[in-house]
Scaffold this active site. Structure first.
Site, PDB file in Angstrom:
ATOM      1  N   CYS A 259      15.967  37.903  -5.546  1.00  0.00           N
ATOM      2  CA  CYS A 259      15.344  36.629  -5.951  1.00  0.00           C
ATOM      3  C   CYS A 259      14.067  36.953  -6.725  1.00  0.00           C
ATOM      4  O   CYS A 259      12.975  36.470  -6.418  1.00  0.00           O
ATOM      5  CB  CYS A 259      15.048  35.747  -4.751  1.00  0.00           C
ATOM      6  SG  CYS A 259      16.451  35.552  -3.614  1.00  0.00           S
ATOM      7  N   GLY A 263       9.119  37.670 -11.868  1.00  0.00           N
ATOM      8  CA  GLY A 263       8.925  39.105 -11.965  1.00  0.00           C
ATOM      9  C   GLY A 263       7.555  39.675 -11.659  1.00  0.00           C
ATOM     10  O   GLY A 263       7.318  40.852 -11.934  1.00  0.00           O
ATOM     11  N   LYS A 265       6.242  40.456  -8.714  1.00  0.00           N
ATOM     12  CA  LYS A 265       6.404  41.528  -7.728  1.00  0.00           C
ATOM     13  C   LYS A 265       7.245  42.662  -8.304  1.00  0.00           C
ATOM     14  O   LYS A 265       7.012  43.832  -7.988  1.00  0.00           O
ATOM     15  CB  LYS A 265       7.024  40.967  -6.448  1.00  0.00           C
ATOM     16  CG  LYS A 265       6.177  39.874  -5.793  1.00  0.00           C
ATOM     17  CD  LYS A 265       6.876  39.298  -4.568  1.00  0.00           C
ATOM     18  CE  LYS A 265       6.104  38.108  -4.023  1.00  0.00           C
ATOM     19  NZ  LYS A 265       6.093  36.960  -4.974  1.00  0.00           N
ATOM     20  N   ASP A 324      11.808  37.740  -1.737  1.00  0.00           N
ATOM     21  CA  ASP A 324      10.958  36.547  -1.746  1.00  0.00           C
ATOM     22  C   ASP A 324      11.918  35.364  -1.816  1.00  0.00           C
ATOM     23  O   ASP A 324      12.343  34.952  -2.891  1.00  0.00           O
ATOM     24  CB  ASP A 324      10.022  36.583  -2.959  1.00  0.00           C
ATOM     25  CG  ASP A 324       9.025  35.427  -2.974  1.00  0.00           C
ATOM     26  OD1 ASP A 324       9.112  34.559  -2.089  1.00  0.00           O
ATOM     27  OD2 ASP A 324       8.177  35.387  -3.880  1.00  0.00           O
ATOM     28  N   CYS A 377       6.739  31.874   0.160  1.00  0.00           N
ATOM     29  CA  CYS A 377       5.510  31.151  -0.176  1.00  0.00           C
ATOM     30  C   CYS A 377       5.484  29.783   0.496  1.00  0.00           C
ATOM     31  O   CYS A 377       5.026  28.800  -0.085  1.00  0.00           O
ATOM     32  CB  CYS A 377       5.352  31.018  -1.691  1.00  0.00           C
ATOM     33  SG  CYS A 377       6.705  30.178  -2.536  1.00  0.00           S
TER      34      CYS A 377
END
Length: 450
Positions: A259, A263, A265, A324, A377
């Site tokens: 996921c 981009g 991370k 994520d 998040c």
């Protein structure tokens, strides 16, 4: 029916920006369209192409301020309207909201906010009959609005009731109120830099946070800032930059980012020297990731696929996996103020089911001894802490590797008793509220034992 108007060379300055802002606010409140969908990509508002950078920035501030203070605006307007906001003309509602937001919280002359809001409704067939009403209400708002805002005493009205109730239950009344207050401020621009954060903080007129993120209040197009074209940094909230750092030294290791788009991370993992495979189901978002990696001059293998179904060609397993997961995103409301008004409480349960499935898929792709960093998040424990506790209870051979405060610049308040990462919007306070705060993030570090 004539085509919609967006801007002309002879138009009243600022009117086009306000017209598009009204369209976007209407899109969120009445059509349940996200800000990302309306402001970027194939579904973006067609009038945006004709706006100058300054007007585009104004439009975004109008929309963000309106949605960020929507509950308080509703209170103020309800006190100024005998019969409530007109329900048969969305443009009248959006003009009132945007006009009041400018009067109460933006550096716009009251007369300009009133005049341009009146022009908005005059140009709309259904709303034109309310031009006199809009004029009168906003003039009263200029006189009485500040005292009506004071009646609210805080930011609780700006959080959907179901969400505030959850935060009170999970974090306590005081912290929930602190979170709400943090979400009421326009956030800074956070950048992850490849190197020398102090130097870049100086060049960008900002400051280097303890975690290494560069934080600045510069506005306008990021593409025009020093270092962008050279690929020296990328936009990423300071909290979002923490999970990828939990792997430690990953130089030369095979790391999977599930996921992955857009981009941020992925870039961190590649910059740290990992051999990165990035997987995301959205072709459009993955195209954006590839563009970002090209600008940053980072080598990444990108795959467009559903993370839950994807299987690598060589199934030897990965040394590390970062996931994520799709979530309610309630931790990002400070940057995405539409989220609270578009999400519903039922989404928490629905997405938790998907998160469990994706996390188990990730575990199956780990080498023995490999590390999984699960992050989200969301501020909701069902999407974070409870997912990880369920994995530890169900998955034989899986163990938690606690995070220490020294790994996150000594910020002990963001490390839970169990050793996971939990940032809140009210963390990292600053004397200038615009330079404080973090997105709400959860991350846990797990190892698959041999």
């Amino acid at each position: 029916m004539p085509p919609p108007r967006y801007a002309t060379s002879s138009e009243v300055p600022g009117l086009a920006a306000r017209r598009i802002a009204a369209d976007v606010v209407d899109g969120v409140l009445h059509k349940r369209r996200t800000l990302d969908d309306q402001l970027d990509g194939a579904g973006a508002h067609p009038g945006l192409k004709q706006l100058a950078d300054r007007d585009r920035a104004l439009m975004r501030r109008l929309v963000a301020t309106t949605l960020r203070r929507l509950g308080t605006l509703g209170h103020v307007l309800s006190r100024l309207l005998d019969r409530g906001v007109p329900t048969d003309a969305p443009r009248a509602q959006s003009a009132l909201l945007i006009g009041a937001a400018q009067i109460l919280w933006m550096d716009v002359p009251d007369h300009a906010a009133v005049d341009l809001s009146v022009r908005l409704v005059q140009a709309d067939r259904r709303a034109a009959k309310y031009a006199g009403l809009v004029n009168a209400v906003l003039r009263r708002c200029a006189r009485e609005g500040a005292s009506l805002v004071e009646e609210v005493k805080g930011h609780a009205l700006d959080i959907p009731p179901w969400l505030l109730k959850r935060w009170v239950a999970n974090y306590g009344e005081a912290t929930a109120q602190d979170i709400a207050a943090a979400l009421g401020h326009e956030p800074s621009l956070d950048l992850t830099v490849k190197s020398e954060p102090a130097q870049w903080a100086s060049r960008l007129h900002g400051e280097a946070l303890p975690t290494g993120t560069v934080r600045t209040l510069l506005h306008g197009s990021v593409t025009m800032l020093p270092g962008f074209a050279e690929g020296q940094w990328w936009v990423q909230d300071a909290a979002a930059a923490l999970p990828a750092r939990l792997f430690g030294d990953i130089a030369g290791k095979a790391v999977l980012d599930l996921c992955a788009a857009p981009g941020g991370k992925t870039a961190q993992l590649a910059q740290a020297g990992a051999r990165v495979t990035a997987v995301d189901r959205s072709p459009a978002r993955m195209a954006r990731l590839k563009d970002n990696m090209s600008r940053l001059q980072l080598e990444v293998e990108s795959v467009v696929s559903d993370a839950a179904e994807w299987q690598p060609v060589e199934n030897g397993g990965f040394d590390g996996i970062l996931i994520d997961t799709p979530c309610t995103s309630t931790g990002t409301i400070r940057r995405h103020p539409d989220v609270g008004w578009l999400r519903q409480e039922a989404d928490v349960t629905t997405l938790a089911t998907l998160q469990k499935r994706l996390a188990r898929k990730a575990i199956s792709l780990l080498k023995p001894g490999g590390m999984l960093v699960y992050c989200t998040c969301s501020l909701e424990p069902e999407e974070g802490e409870q997912i990880v506790e369920g994995l530890l209870a169900d998955e034989i051979g899986l163990r938690r590797v606690p995070v220490s405060a020294s790994e996150v610049a000594g910020l002990s308040e963001i490390v839970t008793a169990a050793g996971d990462l939990r940032t809140l919007p009210c963390h990292l306070p600053h004397q200038d509220p615009r330079l404080g705060g973090l997105d709400g993030f959860y991350a846990a570090r797990l190892v698959r034992q041999g």
